[in-house]
Scaffold this active site. Structure first.
Site, PDB file in Angstrom:
ATOM      1  N   CYS A  93      15.694  34.963  42.542  1.00  0.00           N
ATOM      2  CA  CYS A  93      14.492  34.127  42.457  1.00  0.00           C
ATOM      3  C   CYS A  93      13.935  33.700  43.812  1.00  0.00           C
ATOM      4  O   CYS A  93      13.360  34.521  44.510  1.00  0.00           O
ATOM      5  CB  CYS A  93      14.764  32.936  41.555  1.00  0.00           C
ATOM      6  SG  CYS A  93      13.244  32.215  40.914  1.00  0.00           S
ATOM      7  N   HIS A 194      18.039  34.226  36.523  1.00  0.00           N
ATOM      8  CA  HIS A 194      19.106  33.245  36.710  1.00  0.00           C
ATOM      9  C   HIS A 194      20.026  33.340  35.504  1.00  0.00           C
ATOM     10  O   HIS A 194      19.938  34.240  34.715  1.00  0.00           O
ATOM     11  CB  HIS A 194      18.537  31.822  36.725  1.00  0.00           C
ATOM     12  CG  HIS A 194      17.656  31.516  37.864  1.00  0.00           C
ATOM     13  ND1 HIS A 194      18.124  31.139  39.084  1.00  0.00           N
ATOM     14  CD2 HIS A 194      16.309  31.498  37.971  1.00  0.00           C
ATOM     15  CE1 HIS A 194      17.107  30.883  39.886  1.00  0.00           C
ATOM     16  NE2 HIS A 194      15.997  31.104  39.246  1.00  0.00           N
TER      17      HIS A 194
HETATM   18  N1  GLN Z   1      10.014  28.156  43.923  1.00  0.00           N
HETATM   19  C1  GLN Z   1       9.919  29.512  43.458  1.00  0.00           C
HETATM   20  C2  GLN Z   1       8.918  29.674  42.331  1.00  0.00           C
HETATM   21  O1  GLN Z   1       8.623  28.741  41.632  1.00  0.00           O
HETATM   22  C3  GLN Z   1      11.287  30.010  43.051  1.00  0.00           C
HETATM   23  C4  GLN Z   1      11.888  29.253  41.890  1.00  0.00           C
HETATM   24  C5  GLN Z   1      13.326  29.542  41.621  1.00  0.00           C
HETATM   25  O2  GLN Z   1      14.115  29.957  42.485  1.00  0.00           O
HETATM   26  N2  GLN Z   1      13.710  29.251  40.405  1.00  0.00           N
HETATM   27  O3  GLN Z   1       8.409  30.746  42.138  1.00  0.00           O
END
Ligand code: GLN
Length: 250
Positions: A93, A194
């Site tokens: 992510c 995730h």
């Molecule tokens: N902040 C990033 C987004 O919203 C990654 C989010 C995350 O790692 N869950 O796209």
């Protein structure tokens, strides 16, 4: 054999228990008599290209902003380790986004990327949240599914010659439009999934371990001894079922 593993910014980039991915890899090594040496690499130290496997988890825009410049300044040794040296990597992510050329966050903040993966990311106004199911073919002819959970505002666009990690069966994936999720390059895998990802998808854990071992030995990725994986496969099923129930898209 000792596998040398480097976790990047584990204190900052570890959302939704992404750390579970490392625990999963460590256990699978221990069950097979492979030693695991973990180095945690933070903001204040140089990145060394002496590891077999690199890992970076996800984070909110805020944490990404804290690490982005620091990580981008380390792009040379990281690219050398992965592209030049053939080390393995898993990026999840927020970490995945930062392996591209850059990420523009929800409030318009521009963050530099490593430039390892051929992609860039811009945050949209609706978050893409829910269970995801992918179909992957990391080795030609071998199709396997990956189940996980996504929650991101970023829309990631791959360059035309980039290799996605998988085709989206259910969920949004990279941008909610292309039908693809993640990106792979050599032995590196970037993904929005995730969960943590690996406990639900033991085949990917073993794929990464085999790649890391190949880096360690300088040979081919080995066939690893099988593990029972009953709980892991049940977790995969539950997650895949949820993703199916959710269907696709917005
Ligand atoms: N902040 C990033 C987004 O919203 C990654 C989010 C995350 O790692 N869950 O796209």
């Amino acid at each position: 054999m000792t596998l040398r593993v480097c976790a990047l910014y584990p204190d900052l980039m570890n959302i939704y228990a992404d750390r579970g991915n490392l625990l999963m890899l460590e256990r699978r090594c221990a069950w097979r008599g492979i030693e695991w040496r973990l180095h945690e690499s933070g903001l204040g130290e140089p990145l060394r290209d002496e590891h077999d496997l690199y890992y970076i988890g996800g984070g909110q825009d805020r944490e990404q902003f804290l690490v982005a410049e620091n990580l981008a300044a380390k792009s040379e040794p990281l690219i050398e380790a992965i592209v030049g040296g053939g080390a393995a990597m898993l990026a999840v992510c927020g970490g995945y986004q930062l392996l591209g050329r850059g990420y523009r966050g929800f409030h318009g903040e521009d963050m530099p990327g490593v430039g390892l993966l051929p992609l860039e990311t811009v945050a949209g106004d609706r978050r893409m949240i829910g269970d995801v199911l992918l179909e992957c073919e990391l080795e030609p002819g071998v199709r396997r599914t990956l189940a996980g959970f996504e929650n991101h505002a970023g829309r990631t666009r791959l360059d035309a010659d980039a290799r996605p990690l998988g085709r989206v069966v259910s969920g949004f994936g990279n941008d909610g439009e292309s039908g693809y999720e993640g990106c792979t390059l050599g032995r590196a895998v970037g993904t929005y999934l995730h969960g943590p990802l690996l406990p639900r998808n033991p085949w990917l854990a073993d794929w990464l371990l085999a790649q890391a071992i190949a880096h360690r030995t300088g040979g081919e990725p080995p066939e690893l001894t099988e593990l029972p994986d009953e709980l892991e496969l049940r977790a995969h099923e539950v997650s895949a079922r949820r993703a199916h129930a959710r269907g696709g898209k917005f």
